[in-house]
Each structure stands twice: as C-alpha cells, then as structure tokens.
Design a protein around this motif. Sequence first.
Motif, short mmCIF file in Angstrom:
data_model
loop_
_atom_site.label_atom_id
_atom_site.label_comp_id
_atom_site.label_asym_id
_atom_site.label_seq_id
_atom_site.Cartn_x
_atom_site.Cartn_y
_atom_site.Cartn_z
N UNK A 1 -1.09 16.40 -3.54
CA UNK A 1 0.00 16.53 -2.56
C UNK A 1 0.44 15.20 -1.93
N UNK A 2 -0.25 14.11 -2.27
CA UNK A 2 0.14 12.83 -1.68
C UNK A 2 1.28 12.19 -2.41
N UNK A 3 2.43 12.84 -2.38
CA UNK A 3 3.58 12.35 -3.15
C UNK A 3 4.43 11.35 -2.38
N UNK A 4 4.09 11.11 -1.10
CA UNK A 4 4.77 10.07 -0.32
C UNK A 4 3.70 9.22 0.36
N UNK A 5 4.10 8.04 0.79
CA UNK A 5 3.15 7.17 1.49
C UNK A 5 2.65 7.82 2.77
N UNK A 6 3.53 8.55 3.45
CA UNK A 6 3.13 9.21 4.69
C UNK A 6 2.08 10.29 4.43
N UNK A 7 2.30 11.09 3.39
CA UNK A 7 1.34 12.13 3.04
C UNK A 7 0.02 11.51 2.60
N UNK A 8 0.09 10.45 1.83
CA UNK A 8 -1.12 9.76 1.38
C UNK A 8 -1.92 9.24 2.57
N UNK A 9 -1.24 8.60 3.50
CA UNK A 9 -1.91 8.06 4.68
C UNK A 9 -2.54 9.18 5.50
N UNK A 10 -1.81 10.28 5.65
CA UNK A 10 -2.33 11.38 6.44
C UNK A 10 -3.57 12.00 5.84
N UNK A 11 -3.59 12.15 4.51
CA UNK A 11 -4.72 12.78 3.84
C UNK A 11 -5.91 11.83 3.71
N UNK A 12 -5.66 10.62 3.22
CA UNK A 12 -6.76 9.71 2.91
C UNK A 12 -7.33 9.00 4.14
N UNK A 13 -6.50 8.81 5.17
CA UNK A 13 -6.97 8.12 6.37
C UNK A 13 -6.98 9.04 7.58
N UNK A 14 -5.86 9.70 7.85
CA UNK A 14 -5.76 10.52 9.05
C UNK A 14 -6.74 11.69 9.07
N UNK A 15 -6.90 12.37 7.93
CA UNK A 15 -7.78 13.53 7.89
C UNK A 15 -9.24 13.16 8.13
N UNK B 1 -7.27 3.68 15.31
CA UNK B 1 -6.52 2.43 15.42
C UNK B 1 -5.96 1.99 14.08
N UNK B 2 -6.76 2.19 13.02
CA UNK B 2 -6.28 1.84 11.68
C UNK B 2 -5.09 2.70 11.28
N UNK B 3 -5.17 4.00 11.65
CA UNK B 3 -4.06 4.90 11.34
C UNK B 3 -2.79 4.47 12.07
N UNK B 4 -2.91 4.10 13.35
CA UNK B 4 -1.75 3.63 14.10
C UNK B 4 -1.20 2.34 13.50
N UNK B 5 -2.11 1.45 13.10
CA UNK B 5 -1.68 0.17 12.53
C UNK B 5 -0.93 0.37 11.22
N UNK B 6 -1.41 1.30 10.41
CA UNK B 6 -0.73 1.52 9.13
C UNK B 6 0.62 2.19 9.33
N UNK B 7 0.75 3.01 10.36
CA UNK B 7 2.06 3.60 10.66
C UNK B 7 3.08 2.51 10.97
N UNK B 8 2.60 1.46 11.65
CA UNK B 8 3.49 0.36 12.01
C UNK B 8 3.56 -0.70 10.92
N UNK B 9 2.86 -0.45 9.81
CA UNK B 9 2.81 -1.41 8.71
C UNK B 9 2.34 -2.78 9.20
N UNK B 10 1.35 -2.77 10.10
CA UNK B 10 0.85 -4.00 10.70
C UNK B 10 0.00 -4.79 9.71
N UNK B 11 0.04 -6.09 9.85
CA UNK B 11 -0.79 -6.95 9.02
C UNK B 11 -2.26 -6.67 9.30
N UNK B 12 -3.05 -6.59 8.25
CA UNK B 12 -4.48 -6.34 8.41
C UNK B 12 -4.86 -4.88 8.54
N UNK B 13 -3.87 -3.97 8.46
CA UNK B 13 -4.18 -2.55 8.62
C UNK B 13 -5.06 -2.03 7.48
#
Length: 207
Positions: free
Chosen positions: A96-110, A167-179
Amino acid sequence: MTEANLSSSESRTRYPEPLSTATAIGTRLFAVAVALVVIAFLTNPTPTQDLPGVGLPATAPVTQPHWGHSAASYLVGMWLWEFTFPFVVLAAARRWGTTARANRGLLLGLPVAYMLALYLYCRFHYLPNVTPTPLGPAATGVCWAYCATGDPTWGLATLTVGLLGFGAWLATRADARGSGWLAASFGLLSLPLGVPALYWGYDRISR
C-alpha cells in the motif's frame, strides 16, 4: 530527491532480496503468532493477567499451563508477534505504500505510534496492575527493560526513543536535512520494532 519527486517516480516499495525474503517469512510467522494467541483464548478463561477481565465466556474443556502471567501459547505467541510484526509493516508498505506519504506513515509513523502506545500501556496499566517479569514480551529492547523491571529510568529511555521517532517523523514531513539519520537512529534504538524505520531511514539517506 524531494518527497514530491519520490511520489511521482515510485509506485511501489521494492526491498533488497534478503529483506524481501525476511518479510515473506516474517508475515507467515506472524500468522502463527496470531493463531497461538487465539488458542490461548479458546482454552483459558483468563489467557493473560496483562489484560484483566479479557477472555471468552466459554472455553474448550482443556486448560494450558501458565508461564509467568500468561497461558503458554499466549506468551509464545506474543513474543513471536513482537518479532514478526515489523515484517508485517514492511509487507503492508510494499502493498500500500504507493506514495511517499503512505510509505512514511507505514514505515516510520506506525512503529513510532506503536512504541509510544506501548509505553503508555506499560506506564499506566501494566506496571500498576502486574508484577514486572522478564518473561513478558516486548516490541523493543528498552520497552522490555522497562516492563521487566518497572525502573523509571528505563521508562524515560523508552519515552525518549519514542519521541526521537516522532521528531524524525516531523522532520521527514518537512523534508528537513538529516531526517533520514533521525529515522535510522530511531529504528536502531527501537529494534526489533524499528526494522521498518531503519530501512526507511537508510533508503532516504542513500537517496
């Protein structure tokens, strides 16, 4: 590569062959874990003291022995559950991770949400009601140390690792360096639950 570019360039997560094989095996073993837990509910009116009052009104005319706080198959099933659940998350992301948002939510957020929920469970339900024991299953090393000892220092460590993941999840949402490094650090500190986040962080770093 930005999140938008990743969304348009990838339609499905692809894992290295060893991880793909581990994911296939892990998801099958997770089904075994669920079956063992279900069997405990079918044989024992109180399958585990971790969840007082939770059980079926009628069970089979056999009773499993208790190991620690739980029926034998419940204890084995939950330990197996904790070690195979990360591979179920990887399988879900591949499907189901067909978008970057879905991928981030499943692999990191969950995994982050799962760990923080377990911390709250341990802090406000398990420790006040059940004597800590090393036999109890746990999703991460720090979670196990906390629930096995009740030591508030380990509780703080568990919460800290969970907040690092948030914090990592928030950083990746903002596409921050080092996320990616933050996500990988959370994954490493929260093993075995953190396997998906570790992979996600590594993949982000490599991009």
